[in-house]
Design a protein around this motif. Structure first.
Motif, PDB file in Angstrom:
ATOM      1  N   PHE A  70       0.831  -1.206   0.000  1.00 45.39           N
ATOM      2  CA  PHE A  70       0.000   0.000   0.000  1.00 45.39           C
ATOM      3  C   PHE A  70       0.868   1.259   0.000  1.00 45.39           C
ATOM      4  O   PHE A  70       0.542   2.252  -0.656  1.00 45.39           O
ATOM      5  CB  PHE A  70      -0.920   0.026   1.219  1.00 45.39           C
ATOM      6  N   ALA A  71       1.985   1.224   0.744  1.00 41.30           N
ATOM      7  CA  ALA A  71       2.852   2.398   0.819  1.00 41.30           C
ATOM      8  C   ALA A  71       3.422   2.750  -0.551  1.00 41.30           C
ATOM      9  O   ALA A  71       3.463   3.925  -0.941  1.00 41.30           O
ATOM     10  CB  ALA A  71       3.981   2.149   1.817  1.00 41.30           C
ATOM     11  N   VAL A  72       3.872   1.739  -1.298  1.00 43.41           N
ATOM     12  CA  VAL A  72       4.397   1.994  -2.640  1.00 43.41           C
ATOM     13  C   VAL A  72       3.316   2.598  -3.525  1.00 43.41           C
ATOM     14  O   VAL A  72       3.543   3.596  -4.229  1.00 43.41           O
ATOM     15  CB  VAL A  72       4.948   0.691  -3.261  1.00 43.41           C
ATOM     16  N   GLU A  73       2.146   2.013  -3.481  1.00 42.77           N
ATOM     17  CA  GLU A  73       1.062   2.468  -4.355  1.00 42.77           C
ATOM     18  C   GLU A  73       0.631   3.884  -4.013  1.00 42.77           C
ATOM     19  O   GLU A  73       0.453   4.737  -4.903  1.00 42.77           O
ATOM     20  CB  GLU A  73      -0.114   1.497  -4.236  1.00 42.77           C
ATOM     21  N   LEU A  74       0.466   4.160  -2.726  1.00 43.75           N
ATOM     22  CA  LEU A  74       0.052   5.499  -2.306  1.00 43.75           C
ATOM     23  C   LEU A  74       1.135   6.532  -2.595  1.00 43.75           C
ATOM     24  O   LEU A  74       0.841   7.655  -3.034  1.00 43.75           O
ATOM     25  CB  LEU A  74      -0.287   5.507  -0.814  1.00 43.75           C
ATOM     26  N   ALA A  75       2.388   6.167  -2.353  1.00 46.97           N
ATOM     27  CA  ALA A  75       3.485   7.095  -2.617  1.00 46.97           C
ATOM     28  C   ALA A  75       3.568   7.452  -4.095  1.00 46.97           C
ATOM     29  O   ALA A  75       3.735   8.625  -4.467  1.00 46.97           O
ATOM     30  CB  ALA A  75       4.807   6.482  -2.147  1.00 46.97           C
ATOM     31  N   ALA A  76       3.440   6.440  -4.941  1.00 47.11           N
ATOM     32  CA  ALA A  76       3.499   6.701  -6.380  1.00 47.11           C
ATOM     33  C   ALA A  76       2.365   7.617  -6.814  1.00 47.11           C
ATOM     34  O   ALA A  76       2.552   8.485  -7.676  1.00 47.11           O
ATOM     35  CB  ALA A  76       3.457   5.382  -7.146  1.00 47.11           C
ATOM     36  N   ARG A  77       1.203   7.442  -6.228  1.00 45.07           N
ATOM     37  CA  ARG A  77       0.072   8.305  -6.585  1.00 45.07           C
ATOM     38  C   ARG A  77       0.273   9.735  -6.118  1.00 45.07           C
ATOM     39  O   ARG A  77      -0.362  10.653  -6.650  1.00 45.07           O
ATOM     40  CB  ARG A  77      -1.218   7.726  -6.006  1.00 45.07           C
ATOM     41  N   ARG A  78       1.145   9.929  -5.132  1.00 40.14           N
ATOM     42  CA  ARG A  78       1.470  11.287  -4.673  1.00 40.14           C
ATOM     43  C   ARG A  78       2.609  11.904  -5.487  1.00 40.14           C
ATOM     44  O   ARG A  78       3.051  13.009  -5.182  1.00 40.14           O
ATOM     45  CB  ARG A  78       1.848  11.263  -3.191  1.00 40.14           C
ATOM     46  N   GLY A  79       3.092  11.161  -6.450  1.00 35.83           N
ATOM     47  CA  GLY A  79       4.178  11.677  -7.275  1.00 35.83           C
ATOM     48  C   GLY A  79       5.553  11.459  -6.688  1.00 35.83           C
ATOM     49  O   GLY A  79       6.528  12.063  -7.164  1.00 35.83           O
ATOM     50  N   LEU A  80       5.674  10.582  -5.689  1.00 33.52           N
ATOM     51  CA  LEU A  80       6.977  10.284  -5.114  1.00 33.52           C
ATOM     52  C   LEU A  80       7.709   9.266  -5.978  1.00 33.52           C
ATOM     53  O   LEU A  80       7.090   8.443  -6.658  1.00 33.52           O
ATOM     54  CB  LEU A  80       6.818   9.738  -3.693  1.00 33.52           C
ATOM     55  N   ARG A  81       9.025   9.328  -5.950  1.00 24.65           N
ATOM     56  CA  ARG A  81       9.862   8.380  -6.679  1.00 24.65           C
ATOM     57  C   ARG A  81      10.306   7.308  -5.687  1.00 24.65           C
ATOM     58  O   ARG A  81      11.022   7.608  -4.722  1.00 24.65           O
ATOM     59  CB  ARG A  81      11.042   9.091  -7.308  1.00 24.65           C
ATOM     60  N   VAL A  82       9.876   6.078  -5.899  1.00 21.79           N
ATOM     61  CA  VAL A  82       9.992   5.034  -4.883  1.00 21.79           C
ATOM     62  C   VAL A  82      11.081   4.026  -5.225  1.00 21.79           C
ATOM     63  O   VAL A  82      11.151   3.508  -6.339  1.00 21.79           O
ATOM     64  CB  VAL A  82       8.647   4.290  -4.724  1.00 21.79           C
ATOM     65  N   VAL A  83      11.907   3.766  -4.205  1.00 18.04           N
ATOM     66  CA  VAL A  83      12.830   2.631  -4.234  1.00 18.04           C
ATOM     67  C   VAL A  83      12.178   1.548  -3.381  1.00 18.04           C
ATOM     68  O   VAL A  83      11.953   1.740  -2.184  1.00 18.04           O
ATOM     69  CB  VAL A  83      14.209   2.985  -3.642  1.00 18.04           C
ATOM     70  N   ALA A  84      11.865   0.409  -3.966  1.00 19.38           N
ATOM     71  CA  ALA A  84      11.178  -0.666  -3.259  1.00 19.38           C
ATOM     72  C   ALA A  84      12.152  -1.793  -2.952  1.00 19.38           C
ATOM     73  O   ALA A  84      12.792  -2.336  -3.850  1.00 19.38           O
ATOM     74  CB  ALA A  84      10.019  -1.205  -4.094  1.00 19.38           C
ATOM     75  N   GLN A  85      12.254  -2.146  -1.674  1.00 18.96           N
ATOM     76  CA  GLN A  85      13.041  -3.307  -1.286  1.00 18.96           C
ATOM     77  C   GLN A  85      12.118  -4.517  -1.261  1.00 18.96           C
ATOM     78  O   GLN A  85      11.122  -4.542  -0.536  1.00 18.96           O
ATOM     79  CB  GLN A  85      13.665  -3.112   0.092  1.00 18.96           C
ATOM     80  N   ALA A  86      12.432  -5.518  -2.050  1.00 23.00           N
ATOM     81  CA  ALA A  86      11.584  -6.707  -2.141  1.00 23.00           C
ATOM     82  C   ALA A  86      12.396  -7.854  -2.709  1.00 23.00           C
ATOM     83  O   ALA A  86      13.475  -7.657  -3.280  1.00 23.00           O
ATOM     84  CB  ALA A  86      10.369  -6.433  -3.030  1.00 23.00           C
ATOM     85  N   GLY A  87      11.881  -9.052  -2.566  1.00 22.25           N
ATOM     86  CA  GLY A  87      12.528 -10.218  -3.160  1.00 22.25           C
ATOM     87  C   GLY A  87      12.412 -10.195  -4.666  1.00 22.25           C
ATOM     88  O   GLY A  87      11.533  -9.542  -5.239  1.00 22.25           O
ATOM     89  N   ALA A  88      13.295 -10.932  -5.327  1.00 25.59           N
ATOM     90  CA  ALA A  88      13.307 -10.954  -6.792  1.00 25.59           C
ATOM     91  C   ALA A  88      11.964 -11.411  -7.356  1.00 25.59           C
ATOM     92  O   ALA A  88      11.505 -10.908  -8.392  1.00 25.59           O
ATOM     93  CB  ALA A  88      14.429 -11.866  -7.281  1.00 25.59           C
ATOM     94  N   ALA A  89      11.305 -12.339  -6.671  1.00 20.84           N
ATOM     95  CA  ALA A  89      10.023 -12.852  -7.158  1.00 20.84           C
ATOM     96  C   ALA A  89       8.910 -11.814  -7.083  1.00 20.84           C
ATOM     97  O   ALA A  89       7.872 -11.972  -7.733  1.00 20.84           O
ATOM     98  CB  ALA A  89       9.619 -14.093  -6.361  1.00 20.84           C
ATOM     99  N   ASP A  90       9.133 -10.759  -6.297  1.00 25.22           N
ATOM    100  CA  ASP A  90       8.104  -9.733  -6.118  1.00 25.22           C
ATOM    101  C   ASP A  90       8.387  -8.453  -6.907  1.00 25.22           C
ATOM    102  O   ASP A  90       7.657  -7.473  -6.789  1.00 25.22           O
ATOM    103  CB  ASP A  90       7.967  -9.371  -4.632  1.00 25.22           C
ATOM    104  N   GLU A  91       9.444  -8.470  -7.720  1.00 26.01           N
ATOM    105  CA  GLU A  91       9.811  -7.251  -8.437  1.00 26.01           C
ATOM    106  C   GLU A  91       8.688  -6.797  -9.370  1.00 26.01           C
ATOM    107  O   GLU A  91       8.377  -5.596  -9.448  1.00 26.01           O
ATOM    108  CB  GLU A  91      11.094  -7.454  -9.240  1.00 26.01           C
TER     109      GLU A  91
END
Length: 319
Positions: A169-190
């Motif tokens: 949710f944080a990634v999605e909401l941040a992107a909708r606010r125009g933020l540039r997001v670095v997401a830490q996640a496993g390779a399978a979730d990229e």
């Protein structure tokens, strides 16, 4: 519904492993002034439920010990009774809500739940109760954490645990606010986190999180939203004078290099929840289980590896 009618619920009697979970019959709760009663159609299982059941929250001083403790924060269902003074809702209305009181004898793992009207919002249109129930706790946590950071469009944000419920949710909401997001996640979730709006990804297996982030964003990100408990590893990825918010337990990093440090404690907010419900966010359900299989749900959450939440549904005729 008569005052002597009963409803089924799953509660913790004492604290410990899943063996303390009990399916019990309790009186149907009555709403007081300013409250609504919800006939529960779905309740999400969250890690905080496991911490409550185990006694970890008692040990941390976050709640008092009691013989019987209610479980379940997220609820989706139908309003079936309204307390005095409530004008925002009507019986028969589909709603979602959040119970943010820890020290209670009855939670959302039940046939009925009473909440303050200010903790309730209209259900997302066109979304079934099971999916809708996954939004309140995790969506509000992400929203309130982002609000604490006070970022502007174009700013950079690291989200740890980006494939998890709060992180997604944080990634999605941040992107909708125009933020540039670095997401830490496993390779399978990229693929998922990029679809949610992440501009960059860092593998969660990376040995040096800060170095990887600073390679992508020289000087460091403007802020970090730590949904994975990365602590000082995420803090080191933030630029001098930036901001850091954590949404998990454990130690909060010191405010080194002038970084503003916050811990987000969730609070019910029906108005904000209504805004979230209108955004058509990605709602992820890992599986649906009947209420009486709550112990199985707790075991599966403890094992980890789920993408989306497990959701409990009361059996027909349980109330």
């Amino acid at each position: 519904m008569n005052a002597d009618e009963q409803t089924r619920a799953v509660v913790a009697e004492g604290y410990g492993g899943v063996d303390v979970l009990r399916e019990v019959t309790v009186p149907v709760p009555e709403p007081g002034p300013g409250q609504v009663r919800i006939r529960v159609e779905a309740a999400t299982v969250n890690p905080v439920d496991l911490a409550t059941r185990s006694g970890a929250l008692v040990e941390a001083g976050l709640m008092a010990a009691r013989a019987r403790t209610g479980l379940g924060w997220d609820v989706a269902g139908v309003v079936d009774r309204i307390g005095a003074g409530v004008r925002a809702f009507e019986t028969g209305q589909r709603v979602i809500g959040l119970r943010d009181l820890l020290d209670v004898s009855l939670g959302a793992y039940a046939g009925h739940l009473v909440l303050d009207a200010g903790a309730v919002a209209p259900a997302p249109p066109g979304v079934d109760a099971v999916a809708a129930a996954t939004l309140p706790l995790n969506g509000l946590t992400a929203l309130q954490a982002l609000d604490l950071l006070g970022l502007a469009a174009g700013d950079t944000l690291l989200v740890t645990g980006a494939a998890g419920a709060v992180g997604g949710f944080a990634v999605e909401l941040a992107a909708r606010r125009g933020l540039r997001v670095v997401a830490q996640a496993g390779a399978a979730d990229e693929e998922f986190v990029r679809g949610a709006g992440a501009e960059w990804t860092v593998d969660r297996a990376a040995e040096d999180l800060a170095a990887e982030v600073r390679r992508l964003v020289p000087g460091g990100v403007d802020a970090a939203l730590d949904a994975a408990g990365s602590g000082v590893r995420a803090h080191a990825a933030v630029r001098t004078g930036g901001a850091h918010v954590t949404v998990v337990g454990g130690a909060v990093p010191l405010p080194l290099r002038g970084i503003r440090v916050h811990r987000q404690w969730i609070s019910a907010d029906g108005a904000a929840l209504a805004e979230l419900a209108a955004l058509k966010l990605t709602l992820r359900v890992a599986d649906v289980l009947p209420l009486e299989r709550a112990a199985e749900a707790h075991r599966r959450v403890a094992e980890g590896g789920l993408r989306g939440r497990l959701v409990l549904v009361p059996s027909p005729g349980a109330a």
